[in-house]
Design a protein around this motif. Structure first.
Motif, PDB file in Angstrom:
ATOM      1  N   TRP A  93      -3.622 -10.626  -3.389  1.00 15.41           N
ATOM      2  CA  TRP A  93      -2.540 -11.257  -2.588  1.00 15.41           C
ATOM      3  C   TRP A  93      -2.515 -12.515  -2.610  1.00 15.41           C
ATOM      4  N   LYS A 139      -6.660  -4.225   9.037  1.00 15.28           N
ATOM      5  CA  LYS A 139      -7.233  -2.751   8.266  1.00 15.28           C
ATOM      6  C   LYS A 139      -8.653  -2.808   8.211  1.00 15.28           C
ATOM      7  N   HIS A 192       0.828  -1.114  -0.052  1.00 20.10           N
ATOM      8  CA  HIS A 192       0.055  -0.226   0.029  1.00 20.10           C
ATOM      9  C   HIS A 192       0.667   1.291   0.015  1.00 20.10           C
ATOM     10  N   SER A 211      -1.808  -6.560  -6.716  1.00 15.84           N
ATOM     11  CA  SER A 211      -2.846  -6.295  -5.632  1.00 15.84           C
ATOM     12  C   SER A 211      -3.042  -4.998  -5.180  1.00 15.84           C
ATOM     13  N   GLU A 212      -2.909  -4.435  -4.026  1.00 13.13           N
ATOM     14  CA  GLU A 212      -3.394  -3.459  -3.319  1.00 13.13           C
ATOM     15  C   GLU A 212      -2.764  -2.164  -3.810  1.00 13.13           C
ATOM     16  N   TYR A 232     -10.691  -9.500   5.863  1.00 11.28           N
ATOM     17  CA  TYR A 232      -9.784 -10.358   6.401  1.00 11.28           C
ATOM     18  C   TYR A 232      -8.766  -9.931   7.319  1.00 11.28           C
ATOM     19  N   GLU A 233      -8.330  -9.141   7.103  1.00 10.27           N
ATOM     20  CA  GLU A 233      -7.071  -8.376   8.205  1.00 10.27           C
ATOM     21  C   GLU A 233      -7.380  -7.269   9.023  1.00 10.27           C
ATOM     22  N   ASN A 256       1.834  -5.769   3.961  1.00  9.02           N
ATOM     23  CA  ASN A 256       1.075  -7.066   3.837  1.00  9.02           C
ATOM     24  C   ASN A 256       0.327  -6.887   2.383  1.00  9.02           C
ATOM     25  N   CYS A 257      -0.020  -8.144   1.810  1.00  5.78           N
ATOM     26  CA  CYS A 257      -0.053  -9.294   2.264  1.00  5.78           C
ATOM     27  C   CYS A 257       0.937 -10.037   1.774  1.00  5.78           C
ATOM     28  N   CYS A 311      -7.662  -0.174   0.534  1.00  5.20           N
ATOM     29  CA  CYS A 311      -8.529  -0.347   1.437  1.00  5.20           C
ATOM     30  C   CYS A 311      -8.847   0.923   2.473  1.00  5.20           C
ATOM     31  N   CYS A 333      -8.475  -4.941  -1.710  1.00  2.00           N
ATOM     32  CA  CYS A 333      -8.435  -5.950  -2.802  1.00  2.00           C
ATOM     33  C   CYS A 333      -9.704  -6.823  -2.872  1.00  2.00           C
ATOM     34  N   GLY A 341     -13.138  -3.644   1.065  1.00  2.00           N
ATOM     35  CA  GLY A 341     -12.546  -4.755   1.856  1.00  2.00           C
ATOM     36  C   GLY A 341     -11.409  -5.671   1.279  1.00  2.00           C
ATOM     37  N   CYS A 342     -11.422  -6.793   1.962  1.00  2.00           N
ATOM     38  CA  CYS A 342     -10.525  -7.690   1.373  1.00  2.00           C
ATOM     39  C   CYS A 342     -11.038  -8.714   0.885  1.00  2.00           C
ATOM     40  N   ASP A 343      -9.727  -9.306  -0.180  1.00  3.07           N
ATOM     41  CA  ASP A 343     -10.016 -10.789  -0.608  1.00  3.07           C
ATOM     42  C   ASP A 343      -9.233 -11.636   0.173  1.00  3.07           C
TER      43      ASP A 343
HETATM   44 FE1  SF3 Z   1      -5.784  -6.748   0.766  1.00  5.10          FE
HETATM   45 FE2  SF3 Z   1      -3.982  -7.985   2.737  1.00  5.10          FE
HETATM   46 FE3  SF3 Z   1      -7.259  -6.380   3.366  1.00  5.10          FE
HETATM   47 FE4  SF3 Z   1      -5.834  -3.401   1.991  1.00  5.10          FE
HETATM   48  S1  SF3 Z   1      -3.624  -6.660   0.776  1.00  5.10           S
HETATM   49  S2  SF3 Z   1      -7.217  -5.054   1.903  1.00  5.10           S
HETATM   50  S3  SF3 Z   1      -6.273  -8.232   2.720  1.00  5.10           S
END
Ligand code: SF3
Ligand code: SF4
Length: 546
Positions: A287, A490, A239, A262-263, A487-488, A306-307, A453, A428, A399-401
């Motif tokens: 990710w 954030k 990010h 990804s992000e 997912y995580e 991350n991720c 995100c 993502c 949100g997240c994948d």
């Molecule tokens: Fe994706 Fe990890 Fe959460 Fe930044 S890179 S949104 S899962």
């Protein structure tokens, strides 16, 4: 080990032998100890703050980076976590001395009195983890706040690296961590602290938005290439926009192309990066697909956050991975920043030159750049479409994948949405539907991607603007449904931020967090209407979409 901070916690309860993410039990223990040390540093920093002494840069930097390094999939390098523990203990003792010299009394907590060396780290770590709190509701609330702080730390670190640093955010983080160490709050007070964490979540996302846009311009509608060219390339993930800026500058004229993964995709939306002709496009998906996609990319990969998915034992690309900032992976090279925060990418560029060009795995384009400034420029068009009924509903699917099969729900949901519905996304999570041909409504794409995100902040700004334009009293009267994938951690700060803005009835999937005790989940359901997801068909009816 006992870790239940992410959506993939084993059996929906917790990872206790090894993380589903790949984190092993000794690294998990090192992280528990690091969080204990962070609490100690924050207790003294908060007491000093109460006595008119602001936290210094070293303290703010340490707490922020340490929290970030414990986020899911950020750092698998146990040694680098232990080095942070060593550093934190020295820092804590220095702060204690400062307090003593000023005649300031400190609370009697283990986080301050424990003096241990590496020989006893392991043993200590066993007693300071999540399960140290035996009351299920208190444990749940403390961890909810902690995970919010981790997300906040991540976003603040990006802003800080661009020179945007908010003392009030550091002070709040220290205060909340002190509350965890002192352990004096009731369930009610923890709930309030969780909401306050959300308020600071809004502040930190606004700060990062300011940092990114003042530095790189307002994201604008952008068509991003997903194919490849013939030059060798570097793939940059995570990010951190400061990192990609430096990479683009240093690769200019070298014959090496730069791709996002990804992000990092939303970097393409910023005007400042468009001038680089070697900034080719986005390679791959979210990710969790990196094992296949990094192998076929052929060139070096830079992780800015991350991720990280641990490479398999036979991964062809392990020697091509570089980590930086709070990330780490054992055996992979770590790019350090110099005293001015600059990184030298010459080793990465030299390696890229020896590598083959990326293998093309997709072709075509995706469109994005619909952060608040761009959407508000289209406001007249959007408002008109809502008034005429051409747009009936907005669905926030930020949100997240993740790798769980259950997340196919989001692809199916996007596909089954009627044509008068528009998806607002960030993070993502978008990779579940951003390559479907969902078309547009009078020229407005049906998937509006605001960015990363943290750009969920943009979605909140857009919602608040619509509320104002339509003369509504409550944000919940808007034709917006929240169907968020997490997912995580954030995603936890994004969720708390939305709750603090008064957003109700958020649906969270694919499963509700394992760290919510039945008691806390009940409160969230009753006070905020938080709910999980069902089947796509059930939910489309439930949201009054079908
Ligand atoms: Fe994706 Fe990890 Fe959460 Fe930044 S890179 S949104 S899962
Ligand atoms: Fe398990 Fe998630 Fe913790 Fe990894 S971060 S150990 S997958 S709960």
């Amino acid at each position: 080990m006992f870790c239940f901070q992410c959506q993939e916690a084993a059996k929906g309860i917790a990872c206790t032998l090894k993380g589903v993410c790949g984190k092993n039990n000794t690294t998990s223990a090192a992280m528990d100890l690091l969080l204990f040390v962070v609490r100690g540093v924050s207790v003294v920093a908060d007491v000093l703050h109460d006595n008119g002494m602001k936290a210094d840069n070293e303290t703010c930097g340490f707490v922020t980076d340490a929290l970030f390094s414990t986020i899911t999939n950020a750092n698998f390098d146990e040694e680098s976590i232990l080095a942070r523990v060593d550093k934190g203990l020295v820092l804590r003792n220095r702060l204690i001395q400062k307090a003593e010299e000023a005649g300031i009394a400190l609370p009697k907590v283990d986080e301050l009195s424990w003096q241990g060396s590496r020989e006893v780290y392991k043993e200590k770590a066993q007693r300071v983890g999540v399960l140290r709190e035996t009351d299920a509701d208190l444990r749940s609330l403390k961890e909810l706040v902690l995970y919010g702080l981790k997300g906040m730390a991540a976003y603040h670190e990006h802003a800080m690296r661009l020179g945007y640093n908010d003392e009030a955010i550091h002070a709040f983080m220290n205060h909340a961590l002190r509350c965890m160490a002192e352990n004096l709050l009731s369930v009610e007070e923890w709930l309030n602290l969780a909401l306050q964490t959300g308020e600071y979540g809004v502040k930190v996302m606004a700060l990062l938005d300011k940092a990114n846009t003042e530095r790189y311009g307002y994201p604008e509608i952008t068509v991003v290439n997903i194919g490849t060219r013939q030059n060798p390339g570097i793939l940059i993930s995570g990010h951190d926009l400061h990192d990609i800026e430096e990479l683009l500058k240093q690769t200019e004229g070298t014959g090496v192309d730069v791709y996002t993964h990804s992000e990092m995709l939303p970097a393409h939306y910023y005007p400042a990066f468009k001038k680089y002709s070697h900034f080719v496009g986005n390679y791959g998906n979210a990710w969790w697909k990196q094992r296949e996609e990094f192998a076929s990319f052929n060139g070096p990969i830079v992780f800015t956050t991350n991720c990280i998915v641990p490479p398999s034992a036979t991964a062809s690309y392990k020697d091509r991975i570089f980590t930086s900032n709070s990330t780490g992976y054992p055996g992979c090279r770590h790019l350090e920043s110099d005293a001015n925060g600059k990184k030298d990418y010459s080793e990465v560029i030299a390696l890229a030159r020896q590598c083959k060009a990326p293998e093309q795995i997709e072709e075509g384009q995706i469109i994005g750049g619909f952060a608040h400034h761009q959407v508000l420029q289209l406001a007249d068009k959007v408002i008109e479409a809502v008034k005429t009924g051409a747009i009936r509903k907005f669905i926030v699917m930020a949100g997240c994948d993740g790798r769980m099969k259950s997340r196919e729900y989001y692809t199916e949901f996007a596909q089954k949405l009627p044509h008068d519905c528009v998806i607002l996304t960030a993070g993502c999570a978008k990779y579940k539907y951003n390559k479907l041909s969902l078309g547009d409504i009078d020229g407005i794409p049906r998937v509006l991607d605001a960015g990363q995100c943290n750009d969920s902040y943009s979605l909140a700004v857009i919602a608040l603007k619509l509320k104002e334009v339509f003369g509504l009293n409550d944000i919940n009267e808007l034709p917006i449904v929240y169907n968020i994938a997490w997912y995580e951690q954030k995603a936890v700060i994004v969720l708390l931020a939305l709750l603090s803005l008064g957003v109700k009835n958020i649906h969270l999937g694919p499963t509700l967090p394992a760290f919510l005790s039945p008691g806390v989940a009940k409160v969230l359901v009753e006070q905020f209407g938080i709910a999980g997801i069902g089947t796509v068909d059930e939910d489309l009816k439930l949201f009054n979409i079908l």
